[in-house]
Design an enzyme around this catalytic site. Structure first.
Site, PDB file in Angstrom:
ATOM      1  N   SER A 122      46.868  46.210  40.494  1.00  0.00           N
ATOM      2  CA  SER A 122      46.063  45.469  39.514  1.00  0.00           C
ATOM      3  C   SER A 122      46.283  43.978  39.706  1.00  0.00           C
ATOM      4  CB  SER A 122      46.465  45.858  38.094  1.00  0.00           C
ATOM      5  OG  SER A 122      45.933  44.901  37.199  1.00  0.00           O
TER       6      SER A 122
ATOM      7  N   HIS B   4      42.529  46.783  42.243  1.00  0.00           N
ATOM      8  CA  HIS B   4      42.102  47.108  40.882  1.00  0.00           C
ATOM      9  C   HIS B   4      41.838  45.792  40.151  1.00  0.00           C
ATOM     10  CE1 HIS B   4      41.973  49.715  37.287  1.00  0.00           C
ATOM     11  NE2 HIS B   4      42.593  48.741  36.648  1.00  0.00           N
TER      12      HIS B   4
ATOM     13  N   ASP C 260      40.712  44.027  36.769  1.00  0.00           N
ATOM     14  CA  ASP C 260      40.631  44.253  35.321  1.00  0.00           C
ATOM     15  C   ASP C 260      39.760  43.187  34.665  1.00  0.00           C
ATOM     16  OD1 ASP C 260      42.320  46.553  34.706  1.00  0.00           O
ATOM     17  OD2 ASP C 260      43.959  45.333  35.504  1.00  0.00           O
TER      18      ASP C 260
ATOM     19  N   MET D 272      38.181  41.866  31.159  1.00  0.00           N
ATOM     20  CA  MET D 272      38.378  41.956  29.703  1.00  0.00           C
ATOM     21  C   MET D 272      37.537  40.897  29.006  1.00  0.00           C
ATOM     22  SD  MET D 272      42.499  42.177  29.660  1.00  0.00           S
ATOM     23  CE  MET D 272      43.394  43.347  30.673  1.00  0.00           C
TER      24      MET D 272
ATOM     25  N   HIS E 110      37.592  47.743  36.780  1.00  0.00           N
ATOM     26  CA  HIS E 110      37.836  48.398  35.483  1.00  0.00           C
ATOM     27  C   HIS E 110      37.296  47.493  34.374  1.00  0.00           C
ATOM     28  CE1 HIS E 110      41.277  49.630  32.449  1.00  0.00           C
ATOM     29  NE2 HIS E 110      40.080  49.977  32.009  1.00  0.00           N
TER      30      HIS E 110
ATOM     31  N   MET F 143      36.769  46.491  30.748  1.00  0.00           N
ATOM     32  CA  MET F 143      37.232  46.651  29.361  1.00  0.00           C
ATOM     33  C   MET F 143      36.382  45.726  28.508  1.00  0.00           C
ATOM     34  SD  MET F 143      41.291  46.748  30.210  1.00  0.00           S
ATOM     35  CE  MET F 143      41.030  46.077  31.845  1.00  0.00           C
TER      36      MET F 143
ATOM     37  N   MET G 111      44.134  55.948  30.794  1.00  0.00           N
ATOM     38  CA  MET G 111      45.015  54.823  30.440  1.00  0.00           C
ATOM     39  C   MET G 111      46.340  55.371  29.916  1.00  0.00           C
ATOM     40  SD  MET G 111      43.392  52.113  31.250  1.00  0.00           S
ATOM     41  CE  MET G 111      44.705  51.016  30.697  1.00  0.00           C
TER      42      MET G 111
ATOM     43  N   GLY H  71      44.527  46.107  27.750  1.00  0.00           N
ATOM     44  CA  GLY H  71      44.530  44.714  27.302  1.00  0.00           C
ATOM     45  C   GLY H  71      45.569  43.841  27.987  1.00  0.00           C
ATOM     46  N   PHE H  72      46.698  44.445  28.337  1.00  0.00           N
ATOM     47  CA  PHE H  72      47.782  43.624  28.888  1.00  0.00           C
ATOM     48  C   PHE H  72      48.536  44.388  29.967  1.00  0.00           C
ATOM     49  CE2 PHE H  72      46.952  42.349  24.575  1.00  0.00           C
ATOM     50  CZ  PHE H  72      46.849  40.966  24.688  1.00  0.00           C
ATOM     51  N   GLY H  73      49.010  43.642  30.962  1.00  0.00           N
ATOM     52  CA  GLY H  73      49.909  44.221  31.944  1.00  0.00           C
ATOM     53  C   GLY H  73      51.324  44.248  31.379  1.00  0.00           C
ATOM     54  N   GLY H  74      52.206  44.944  32.063  1.00  0.00           N
ATOM     55  CA  GLY H  74      53.625  44.909  31.724  1.00  0.00           C
ATOM     56  C   GLY H  74      54.055  45.747  30.538  1.00  0.00           C
TER      57      GLY H  74
ATOM     58  N   ASP I 271      46.594  54.294  34.818  1.00  0.00           N
ATOM     59  CA  ASP I 271      46.739  52.829  34.750  1.00  0.00           C
ATOM     60  C   ASP I 271      47.588  52.455  33.542  1.00  0.00           C
ATOM     61  OD1 ASP I 271      46.298  50.076  34.747  1.00  0.00           O
ATOM     62  OD2 ASP I 271      44.139  50.206  34.339  1.00  0.00           O
ATOM     63  N   GLY I 272      48.686  51.779  33.809  1.00  0.00           N
ATOM     64  CA  GLY I 272      49.532  51.245  32.741  1.00  0.00           C
ATOM     65  C   GLY I 272      50.966  51.722  32.841  1.00  0.00           C
TER      66      GLY I 272
HETATM   67  C1  DX5 Z   1      45.748  47.015  31.261  1.00  0.00           C
HETATM   68  C2  DX5 Z   1      45.132  47.009  32.638  1.00  0.00           C
HETATM   69  C3  DX5 Z   1      46.065  47.391  33.703  1.00  0.00           C
HETATM   70  C4  DX5 Z   1      47.265  46.505  33.843  1.00  0.00           C
HETATM   71  C5  DX5 Z   1      48.376  47.342  34.416  1.00  0.00           C
HETATM   72  O1  DX5 Z   1      44.744  46.837  30.332  1.00  0.00           O
HETATM   73  O2  DX5 Z   1      44.043  47.909  32.687  1.00  0.00           O
HETATM   74  O3  DX5 Z   1      45.397  47.534  34.946  1.00  0.00           O
HETATM   75  O4  DX5 Z   1      47.062  45.385  34.648  1.00  0.00           O
HETATM   76  O5  DX5 Z   1      49.533  46.572  34.448  1.00  0.00           O
HETATM   77  P1  DX5 Z   1      50.971  47.224  34.592  1.00  0.00           P
HETATM   78  O6  DX5 Z   1      50.974  48.013  35.853  1.00  0.00           O
HETATM   79  O7  DX5 Z   1      51.867  46.031  34.619  1.00  0.00           O
HETATM   80  O8  DX5 Z   1      51.175  48.088  33.383  1.00  0.00           O
HETATM   81 ZN    ZN Z   2      43.092  48.434  34.642  1.00  0.00          ZN
END
Ligand code: DX5
Ligand code: ZN
Length: 215
Positions: free
Chosen positions: A7, A32, A34, A36, A65, A67, A136, A141-144, A175-176
């Site tokens: 991602s 990937h 993302d 948003m 992807h 969102m 999911m 909404g957020f990575g990490g 994903d996530g």
């Molecule tokens: C979250 C995204 C993911 C995100 C995954 O809304 O769809 O693709 O970037 O990040 P990690 O792998 O850090 O959970």
């Molecule tokens: Zn994603």
């Protein structure tokens, strides 16, 4: 073997070309991307112009992807900008069939995404037309964020249903919160495509991190 779709949400946005090339050179199967809108999810990332610019710099397969609240309004633009596959949320306000048709009419691959609260069975009516189902394993909404184990039985249900229907080419993506441990659990549950953002881009050895997700 599972495929890996890093991602780019965890990439350095000031050096996107460099980071995309870097993960592809280090063994990623695709990228990937993302998208948003600040409405469907409480965050804003990147949009059509960035996909278009990246397309000029990369031959990679773009796994986009969405969102966003009304994907049917923008799906065609993402296809024209260079997406190879567009996935959108079943929880969005768009008509699911109409949105699949828009993507397919552009000659691109189509996927449906389900949030943690949505059951696997929600995608079954569309399964035969899809190239990908994305489960999911965090709230989008957020990575990490941390992996939610509730994704595992959903991956299993989708892979069993796909097997029952002979859909051997269906991508079952998760994903996530994916890392070596959770990636393995997902692969065992039936995922064949793993998204990872922070795990890949935060790794000391990116090639080893990607390799650890090829299960
Ligand atoms: C979250 C995204 C993911 C995100 C995954 O809304 O769809 O693709 O970037 O990040 P990690 O792998 O850090 O959970
Ligand atoms: Zn994603």
């Amino acid at each position: 073997m599972t495929k890996v779709s890093p991602s780019i949400l965890s990439a350095d946005f000031a050096n996107l070309e460099r980071d995309c090339k870097m993960v592809m050179d280090k063994g990623a199967d695709m990228l990937h991307i993302d998208v948003m809108d600040g409405v469907f999810v409480p965050n804003i990332s990147i949009g059509i112009p960035v996909v278009k610019s990246l397309r000029k710099k990369s031959d990679a397969f773009f796994d986009v992807h969405l969102m966003i609240i009304k994907p049917h309004l923008y799906a065609e633009q993402f296809c024209k900008a260079g997406a190879d596959l567009v996935s959108f949320h079943i929880e969005s306000e768009s008509d699911v069939q109409e949105t699949i048709d828009i993507i397919k009419n552009c000659g691109k691959k189509a996927g449906i995404v389900i949030k943690p609260a949505t059951p696997a069975e929600a995608v079954f009516p569309y399964l035969d037309q899809l190239d990908l189902v994305l489960v999911m394993s965090v709230e989008p909404g957020f990575g990490g964020q941390s992996f939610m184990e509730s994704a595992l039985p959903k991956l299993k249900a989708i892979s069993e249903e796909a097997a029952k229907r002979g859909l051997s080419d269906l991508y079952i993506e998760v994903d996530g919160g994916i890392n070596e441990t959770t990636g393995r659990q997902c692969a065992q549950a039936g995922a064949n495509l793993l998204v990872a953002g922070s795990y890949v881009f935060g790794a000391q050895d990116v090639a080893a991190a990607i390799e650890s997700l090829k299960i």
